[in-house]
Design a protein around this motif. Sequence first.
Motif, PDB file in Angstrom:
ATOM      1  N   ARG A 109       0.831  -1.203   0.000  1.00  0.00           N
ATOM      2  CA  ARG A 109       0.000   0.000   0.000  1.00  0.00           C
ATOM      3  C   ARG A 109       0.867   1.254   0.000  1.00  0.00           C
ATOM      4  O   ARG A 109       0.576   2.220  -0.719  1.00  0.00           O
ATOM      5  CB  ARG A 109      -0.917   0.002   1.230  1.00  0.00           C
ATOM      6  CG  ARG A 109      -1.840   1.211   1.306  1.00  0.00           C
ATOM      7  CD  ARG A 109      -2.770   1.121   2.502  1.00  0.00           C
ATOM      8  NE  ARG A 109      -3.687  -0.004   2.374  1.00  0.00           N
ATOM      9  CZ  ARG A 109      -4.632  -0.292   3.261  1.00  0.00           C
ATOM     10  NH1 ARG A 109      -4.767   0.462   4.356  1.00  0.00           N
ATOM     11  NH2 ARG A 109      -5.427  -1.334   3.078  1.00  0.00           N
ATOM     12  N   ASP A 110       1.924   1.239   0.798  1.00  0.00           N
ATOM     13  CA  ASP A 110       2.855   2.374   0.802  1.00  0.00           C
ATOM     14  C   ASP A 110       3.490   2.561  -0.574  1.00  0.00           C
ATOM     15  O   ASP A 110       3.650   3.691  -1.049  1.00  0.00           O
ATOM     16  CB  ASP A 110       3.961   2.152   1.843  1.00  0.00           C
ATOM     17  CG  ASP A 110       3.419   2.067   3.255  1.00  0.00           C
ATOM     18  OD1 ASP A 110       2.406   2.733   3.537  1.00  0.00           O
ATOM     19  OD2 ASP A 110       4.011   1.337   4.069  1.00  0.00           O
ATOM     20  N   ALA A 111       3.871   1.440  -1.200  1.00  0.00           N
ATOM     21  CA  ALA A 111       4.509   1.505  -2.515  1.00  0.00           C
ATOM     22  C   ALA A 111       3.571   2.091  -3.560  1.00  0.00           C
ATOM     23  O   ALA A 111       3.997   2.862  -4.430  1.00  0.00           O
ATOM     24  CB  ALA A 111       4.971   0.109  -2.939  1.00  0.00           C
ATOM     25  N   ALA A 112       2.288   1.737  -3.490  1.00  0.00           N
ATOM     26  CA  ALA A 112       1.319   2.263  -4.457  1.00  0.00           C
ATOM     27  C   ALA A 112       1.086   3.754  -4.248  1.00  0.00           C
ATOM     28  O   ALA A 112       0.851   4.500  -5.212  1.00  0.00           O
ATOM     29  CB  ALA A 112       0.003   1.497  -4.335  1.00  0.00           C
ATOM     30  N   ARG A 113       1.162   4.197  -2.998  1.00  0.00           N
ATOM     31  CA  ARG A 113       0.926   5.609  -2.703  1.00  0.00           C
ATOM     32  C   ARG A 113       2.145   6.486  -2.975  1.00  0.00           C
ATOM     33  O   ARG A 113       2.012   7.690  -3.160  1.00  0.00           O
ATOM     34  CB  ARG A 113       0.538   5.775  -1.225  1.00  0.00           C
ATOM     35  CG  ARG A 113      -0.825   5.207  -0.863  1.00  0.00           C
ATOM     36  CD  ARG A 113      -1.028   5.303   0.645  1.00  0.00           C
ATOM     37  NE  ARG A 113      -2.340   4.830   1.057  1.00  0.00           N
ATOM     38  CZ  ARG A 113      -2.723   4.710   2.317  1.00  0.00           C
ATOM     39  NH1 ARG A 113      -1.864   5.023   3.285  1.00  0.00           N
ATOM     40  NH2 ARG A 113      -3.935   4.282   2.611  1.00  0.00           N
TER      41      ARG A 113
END
Length: 365
Positions: free
Chosen positions: A75-79
Motif C-alpha cells: 500500500r505504501d509503494a502504491a501511494r
Amino acid sequence: MAEPVPAAVPNATDSNGTEVLNATAKFVATPEGTALAYGSLVVMALLPIFFGALRSVTCSKSKNSADAPETITSRDAARFPIIASCTLFGLYLFFKVSSDLSVLLALLPPRLIPCLSSSPAMARIFPESFPNKQYQLLFTQGSGESKEEIVNYEFDTKNLVCLVLSSVVGVWYLLKKHWIANNVFGLAFALNGVELLHLNNVSTGCILLGGLFIYDVFRVFGTNVMVTVAKSFEAPIKLVFPQDLLEKGLEASNFAMLGLGDIVIPGIFIALLLRFDVSLKKNSRTYFYSSFLAYIFGLGLTIFVMHTFKHAQPALLYLVPACVGFPVVVALCKGELTEMFRYEESSEEAEPKEESSEPEKKKDQ
C-alpha cells in the motif's frame, strides 16, 4: 545527470529532466573531464548501495527498537508516486513564493550522526580505551501519575563527536555550498535510505519501482514542475561532480549530476534481494550480485544514451527494467522464481515466536 554543455547552449538538463542553469555556457567539457565526472558519479552511486545493503541485513536482525527499519508495504509503494508528485508540486509552489531554505538546511547535520556513529570506519577511529559514556535526554510534561514523556533520547560520547564533525560539514555547506560538502550529505542520505528503508517482499518492490518508473518518465517529458524545482532547490538531493575539475580544480562549476532517488529507490530493492539471499542459507549472494551488476548496466546505459543523443534521460527508465529483469531471469534459470516472490521478512520474524511457544506448552502439560 547533466550532459556536457555545448558552447551555444546556456542550460543543461539532468537525469530527471531538470534544467540546470549554467553560468559558464561557453565551456565545453573535454572527453577526459566528462569521463572522470561520469565515472566518479557511478562509483559514488555504487558505494551507498553496496554498503547500505550489507548494513540492512544487520539492521533487520537488530533487536533494538530504536534501530528498527521502516518497512514499506504494498500500500505504501502504491501511494509513493502520488506522494512524491504532491511533494514536488508543493516545492514548486514554495519556490514561486520564496527560496529561503535555511530551515531545511539546518536539519542536515543531525542526519550524518547515525551514518557516522555506526560506520566501521568510525569504529576504527575510536580506540577501545575511548571513554564512551552514556547519556539520556529526557523531557517530560506534568508531574506525579500524570507525568507524560515527551522526549527520551539516549546517546553516547561517540554520538557527540559525530555531531561535532557533521556540524562542521553542515556549516561548510551552509556558507560555501561546496560540491564536496553536498556529496558528503548526499552519500549519507543515500546510505541511510538503503539501510533503513526495507521492502517487505519482492512484489512490493516491483510495485514501487513500476510506479516510480512511470512517475519519472512523466515528470521528465510531461511537465516543467521538476525543472523549476531543480533550478531553485540548492540542497543535497543529488550527487554532483564537475566536468571541468581538470581545468579549474576544486573551484570547478560545470557539473554532471545524479539524483538521490536514482540511487535509493533501486538500492532498497537490491538490499531486499541480499536479505533474500541470506534467507536461503546457501552461502551465496547470487541475486544480490546479479541486481548489483544490473544497476551498473542500467546506469551505464543511461550515460551512453544521453551522451550519444545529446539529450538527458530519466535514469529510472533504464534502471528499473535492469534491476528487476536480471534477478527474475536468474530466478527462472534456478527454478526459484516462486520462492523469491513468496519471500516475506515478517514471516521470518514470526517463526521464532512459534518455536519458543512449544516448550512453554510442554511445561504447562
